[in-house]
Design a protein around this motif. Sequence first.
Motif: not given
Length: 68
Positions: A61-67
């Motif tokens: 449920c965590l968006t990757p930093i690159g996104e």
Amino acid sequence: MPGQVSESSIGPSDDTPYVPSWCYKNGPKMCPCGHHEGYHNDAGDCLMHHKCKCSGLPADCLTPIGEL
């Protein structure tokens, strides 16, 4: 010098997310507790855990930093 609106602002409320939803390109992912990932701190603890009894933000449920 601050204007009338600035002087009357009391700042964000105690239940304001750490990261607002508009900061996510594709919107934030949702935690099973019902709050989006922006309500969770770096350790995965929900700001609203006293209301929703969240046990922590799951990794999926965590968006990757690159996104962001």
